[in-house]
Design a protein around this motif. Sequence first.
Motif, PDB file in Angstrom:
ATOM      1  N   GLY A  77       6.151   8.004  48.320  1.00  0.00           N
ATOM      2  CA  GLY A  77       6.148   8.981  48.645  1.00  0.00           C
ATOM      3  C   GLY A  77       7.430   9.270  50.176  1.00  0.00           C
ATOM      4  O   GLY A  77       7.858   9.872  49.992  1.00  0.00           O
ATOM      5  N   GLU A  78       7.578   7.800  50.436  1.00  0.00           N
ATOM      6  CA  GLU A  78       8.494   7.514  51.495  1.00  0.00           C
ATOM      7  C   GLU A  78       9.701   7.063  51.579  1.00  0.00           C
ATOM      8  O   GLU A  78      10.712   6.632  52.438  1.00  0.00           O
ATOM      9  CB  GLU A  78       7.814   7.210  52.576  1.00  0.00           C
ATOM     10  CG  GLU A  78       7.079   7.833  52.987  1.00  0.00           C
ATOM     11  CD  GLU A  78       5.835   7.658  54.031  1.00  0.00           C
ATOM     12  OE1 GLU A  78       5.653   8.006  55.468  1.00  0.00           O
ATOM     13  OE2 GLU A  78       5.437   5.947  53.846  1.00  0.00           O
ATOM     14  N   CYS A  79       9.913   5.786  50.133  1.00  0.00           N
ATOM     15  CA  CYS A  79      10.784   4.759  50.096  1.00  0.00           C
ATOM     16  C   CYS A  79      11.887   5.052  49.400  1.00  0.00           C
ATOM     17  O   CYS A  79      12.267   7.003  49.107  1.00  0.00           O
ATOM     18  CB  CYS A  79      11.139   3.298  49.415  1.00  0.00           C
ATOM     19  SG  CYS A  79       9.813   3.957  48.165  1.00  0.00           S
ATOM     20  N   HIS A  80      13.386   4.766  49.161  1.00  0.00           N
ATOM     21  CA  HIS A  80      14.238   5.298  48.856  1.00  0.00           C
ATOM     22  C   HIS A  80      14.195   6.225  47.666  1.00  0.00           C
ATOM     23  O   HIS A  80      14.552   7.235  47.021  1.00  0.00           O
ATOM     24  CB  HIS A  80      15.792   4.433  48.686  1.00  0.00           C
ATOM     25  CG  HIS A  80      16.816   4.569  47.646  1.00  0.00           C
ATOM     26  ND1 HIS A  80      17.683   5.216  48.216  1.00  0.00           N
ATOM     27  CD2 HIS A  80      16.609   3.695  46.554  1.00  0.00           C
ATOM     28  CE1 HIS A  80      18.455   5.428  46.848  1.00  0.00           C
ATOM     29  NE2 HIS A  80      18.058   4.796  46.137  1.00  0.00           N
ATOM     30  N   PHE A  81      13.357   5.038  46.545  1.00  0.00           N
ATOM     31  CA  PHE A  81      13.199   5.677  45.228  1.00  0.00           C
ATOM     32  C   PHE A  81      12.327   6.249  44.673  1.00  0.00           C
ATOM     33  O   PHE A  81      12.069   7.694  44.287  1.00  0.00           O
ATOM     34  CB  PHE A  81      12.364   4.282  44.331  1.00  0.00           C
ATOM     35  CG  PHE A  81      13.499   2.905  44.175  1.00  0.00           C
ATOM     36  CD1 PHE A  81      14.208   2.611  43.805  1.00  0.00           C
ATOM     37  CD2 PHE A  81      13.522   1.871  45.156  1.00  0.00           C
ATOM     38  CE1 PHE A  81      15.027   1.994  43.175  1.00  0.00           C
ATOM     39  CE2 PHE A  81      14.234   0.714  45.208  1.00  0.00           C
ATOM     40  CZ  PHE A  81      15.209   0.623  44.169  1.00  0.00           C
ATOM     41  N   CYS A  82      11.359   6.296  45.754  1.00  0.00           N
ATOM     42  CA  CYS A  82      10.262   7.914  45.597  1.00  0.00           C
ATOM     43  C   CYS A  82      10.999   8.694  45.906  1.00  0.00           C
ATOM     44  O   CYS A  82      10.951  10.039  45.724  1.00  0.00           O
ATOM     45  CB  CYS A  82       9.052   7.686  46.521  1.00  0.00           C
ATOM     46  SG  CYS A  82       8.113   6.776  46.112  1.00  0.00           S
ATOM     47  N   ARG A  83      12.068   8.879  47.446  1.00  0.00           N
ATOM     48  CA  ARG A  83      12.732  10.133  47.692  1.00  0.00           C
ATOM     49  C   ARG A  83      13.572  10.213  47.006  1.00  0.00           C
ATOM     50  O   ARG A  83      14.190  11.938  46.641  1.00  0.00           O
ATOM     51  CB  ARG A  83      13.112   9.692  49.464  1.00  0.00           C
ATOM     52  CG  ARG A  83      12.980   9.530  50.624  1.00  0.00           C
ATOM     53  CD  ARG A  83      13.356   9.786  52.009  1.00  0.00           C
ATOM     54  NE  ARG A  83      14.594   8.452  52.090  1.00  0.00           N
ATOM     55  CZ  ARG A  83      14.402   7.413  51.975  1.00  0.00           C
ATOM     56  NH1 ARG A  83      13.667   6.986  52.171  1.00  0.00           N
ATOM     57  NH2 ARG A  83      15.898   6.452  52.280  1.00  0.00           N
ATOM     58  N   ILE A  84      14.324  10.550  46.356  1.00  0.00           N
ATOM     59  CA  ILE A  84      15.618  10.701  44.687  1.00  0.00           C
ATOM     60  C   ILE A  84      14.263  10.475  44.083  1.00  0.00           C
ATOM     61  O   ILE A  84      15.389  11.562  42.878  1.00  0.00           O
ATOM     62  CB  ILE A  84      16.530   9.940  45.021  1.00  0.00           C
ATOM     63  CG1 ILE A  84      16.218   8.145  44.541  1.00  0.00           C
ATOM     64  CG2 ILE A  84      17.309   9.159  45.718  1.00  0.00           C
ATOM     65  CD1 ILE A  84      17.410   6.789  44.060  1.00  0.00           C
ATOM     66  N   GLY A  85      13.466  10.310  43.686  1.00  0.00           N
ATOM     67  CA  GLY A  85      12.572  10.617  42.506  1.00  0.00           C
ATOM     68  C   GLY A  85      11.993   9.510  41.406  1.00  0.00           C
ATOM     69  O   GLY A  85      11.115  10.157  40.800  1.00  0.00           O
ATOM     70  N   PHE A  86      12.330   8.885  41.570  1.00  0.00           N
ATOM     71  CA  PHE A  86      11.749   7.200  40.848  1.00  0.00           C
ATOM     72  C   PHE A  86      10.500   7.238  41.720  1.00  0.00           C
ATOM     73  O   PHE A  86      11.040   5.807  41.422  1.00  0.00           O
ATOM     74  CB  PHE A  86      13.175   6.164  41.015  1.00  0.00           C
ATOM     75  CG  PHE A  86      14.774   6.724  40.642  1.00  0.00           C
ATOM     76  CD1 PHE A  86      14.452   8.356  39.619  1.00  0.00           C
ATOM     77  CD2 PHE A  86      15.900   5.864  41.073  1.00  0.00           C
ATOM     78  CE1 PHE A  86      15.730   8.965  39.453  1.00  0.00           C
ATOM     79  CE2 PHE A  86      16.870   6.716  40.483  1.00  0.00           C
ATOM     80  CZ  PHE A  86      16.801   7.762  39.526  1.00  0.00           C
ATOM     81  N   THR A  87       9.813   7.745  40.991  1.00  0.00           N
ATOM     82  CA  THR A  87       8.592   6.888  41.878  1.00  0.00           C
ATOM     83  C   THR A  87       7.859   5.857  41.347  1.00  0.00           C
ATOM     84  O   THR A  87       6.468   5.014  42.020  1.00  0.00           O
ATOM     85  CB  THR A  87       7.314   7.994  41.939  1.00  0.00           C
ATOM     86  OG1 THR A  87       7.576   9.012  41.078  1.00  0.00           O
ATOM     87  CG2 THR A  87       7.627   9.733  42.964  1.00  0.00           C
ATOM     88  N   CYS A  88       7.918   5.981  40.201  1.00  0.00           N
ATOM     89  CA  CYS A  88       7.262   4.750  39.699  1.00  0.00           C
ATOM     90  C   CYS A  88       7.929   3.051  39.751  1.00  0.00           C
ATOM     91  O   CYS A  88       7.667   1.742  39.399  1.00  0.00           O
ATOM     92  CB  CYS A  88       7.292   4.808  37.854  1.00  0.00           C
ATOM     93  SG  CYS A  88       9.251   4.786  36.956  1.00  0.00           S
ATOM     94  N   ARG A  89       8.852   3.276  40.616  1.00  0.00           N
ATOM     95  CA  ARG A  89       9.596   2.464  40.988  1.00  0.00           C
ATOM     96  C   ARG A  89       9.703   1.808  42.803  1.00  0.00           C
ATOM     97  O   ARG A  89      10.116   1.562  43.144  1.00  0.00           O
ATOM     98  CB  ARG A  89      11.622   1.918  40.378  1.00  0.00           C
ATOM     99  CG  ARG A  89      11.221   1.590  38.645  1.00  0.00           C
ATOM    100  CD  ARG A  89      10.790   0.335  38.744  1.00  0.00           C
ATOM    101  NE  ARG A  89      10.264   0.674  37.106  1.00  0.00           N
ATOM    102  CZ  ARG A  89       9.284   0.390  36.507  1.00  0.00           C
ATOM    103  NH1 ARG A  89       8.503  -0.576  36.898  1.00  0.00           N
ATOM    104  NH2 ARG A  89       8.866  -0.082  35.467  1.00  0.00           N
ATOM    105  N   CYS A  90       8.723   2.382  43.143  1.00  0.00           N
ATOM    106  CA  CYS A  90       8.236   2.807  45.027  1.00  0.00           C
ATOM    107  C   CYS A  90       8.192   1.121  44.975  1.00  0.00           C
ATOM    108  O   CYS A  90       8.092   0.569  44.423  1.00  0.00           O
ATOM    109  CB  CYS A  90       7.246   3.427  44.749  1.00  0.00           C
ATOM    110  SG  CYS A  90       6.850   2.946  46.491  1.00  0.00           S
ATOM    111  N   ILE A  91       8.775   0.723  46.475  1.00  0.00           N
ATOM    112  CA  ILE A  91       8.597  -0.442  46.672  1.00  0.00           C
ATOM    113  C   ILE A  91       7.275  -1.108  46.976  1.00  0.00           C
ATOM    114  O   ILE A  91       6.970  -2.696  46.709  1.00  0.00           O
ATOM    115  CB  ILE A  91       9.630  -0.640  47.994  1.00  0.00           C
ATOM    116  CG1 ILE A  91       8.919  -0.241  48.587  1.00  0.00           C
ATOM    117  CG2 ILE A  91      10.907  -0.613  47.372  1.00  0.00           C
ATOM    118  CD1 ILE A  91       9.772  -0.318  50.386  1.00  0.00           C
ATOM    119  N   HIS A  92       6.114  -0.137  46.873  1.00  0.00           N
ATOM    120  CA  HIS A  92       4.842  -0.258  46.946  1.00  0.00           C
ATOM    121  C   HIS A  92       3.769  -0.410  45.723  1.00  0.00           C
ATOM    122  O   HIS A  92       2.850  -0.119  45.309  1.00  0.00           O
ATOM    123  CB  HIS A  92       4.350   0.681  48.200  1.00  0.00           C
ATOM    124  CG  HIS A  92       5.001   0.436  49.373  1.00  0.00           C
ATOM    125  ND1 HIS A  92       4.364  -1.173  49.877  1.00  0.00           N
ATOM    126  CD2 HIS A  92       5.470   0.707  50.210  1.00  0.00           C
ATOM    127  CE1 HIS A  92       5.207  -1.336  51.365  1.00  0.00           C
ATOM    128  NE2 HIS A  92       5.850   0.185  51.415  1.00  0.00           N
TER     129      HIS A  92
END
Length: 430
Positions: free
Chosen positions: A117-132
């Motif tokens: 919920g905090e990385c670049h991908f989560c912030r723009i909505g691509f949560t399945c590609r979160c860095i974690h």
Amino acid sequence: MAAESDNGAVDVSGFQKAIRWYPPAFDIRVEVVPIPQIIDPDDAIVKVKLAGLCGSDLHIYRGHEDVDSDLTCGHELIGEVIALGPSFRSDATGRPELYSTLRVGDKVVSPFTVSCGECHFCRIGFTCRCIHSCLFGIPTLPGGQAQYVRIPKAGGTLFNLSALQSSPDSGNARWAMSSLSDSSLILLADILPTGVFAAMQALQHPKIAPILTGKPYPYGGFDGDRALTIAVIGLGPVGVCATVSLLDILAGVESSQGLVYQVIAIDPLESRRQKMEAVYKAIDASGKGSGRFAVASIEDGKLLASEWTQGAGCNAILEVVGNNSALTLAYDLVRPFGIISSVGVHQAPPLPFTGRDVYNKNVSFDFGRCPVRVMFPIALEILLKRQDVFGGIGEEASLIDRITTFDEAVTVYEEFDKGKCGKILFDPWR
């Protein structure tokens, strides 16, 4: 088993039952394993009320995922928070909201992947590609087909159903939420958001815009054909969710813009075609509109796609299987300048077409995993509207076939692998 402490949190020491898989393939066992513990400050421990068996589980079950270690299965779960790491406190600031609001006792549903919920991908909505990002049900992260499960990065991963049910701003949705069963809500963990994603990935594509807007690619006047033809390949549980979601969205566009559309739902198995027909019959007009709809075998689907479009082919294909046969059919059915939206979990074999094939048709492909966490609100709206399909168990038009026990796991996996049953849920406590 876990025991409750004086402050309401639960002592999570002890042992639990879990459904386990062993390599190389087809080896399911029900075993007693340690209850997971808080490892990281951002962790939560959830007591699982229901766990789902998903088509994606079959890839590991069949030995197709190159996994060489045993694991606890499953990535669909709904349950109750019983323990929280120290990151969860009322004065937590500058982090996802759940770090300050999630409480022991809250009912939650978890997506099938971790998202911070905090990385670049989560912030723009691509949560399945979160860095974690990490998938539940692999050797390094035990899955949800257990009595308890550890949720990493829980403040960014979990969806708090208790908060939604108690929110004064949720109005009618709050009342409706209170009437939903856990067996309905668990569909938010994967298959309903994935179905919505498959439909939206196609309908939001620039190549579909000329049909939806009445303006040809890339701009200008329009005096052409505004009929939209879409095929869904694969009518397992995710395919049914994709078809229901697609029809709901198209019915809305028809109502607001006068869209003319037609949908062909394709599967080689007669039992799945019969289920889809029953589902379509159960949906009222507001959820499917007046567009043309047919359920078909592979060969009949090819004929309909040609007849309905005068040989042009489908504008878009939702591929919900995850193998090369389905992709080949999708390529055959799609028209030049069409879009294939693929949410099936594909394996190692190369794609069944060449760069020249794709070039010659101007075909666009969107592949990949659904960002479930960000799709929750849209999926929940469809879940609330379509309780005629998603609310029942074991009825003709119900998506869910039955709820069973862990003791039936070996048999259920075998039946599901052979297409002899539909969506199955496990109750870990029966």
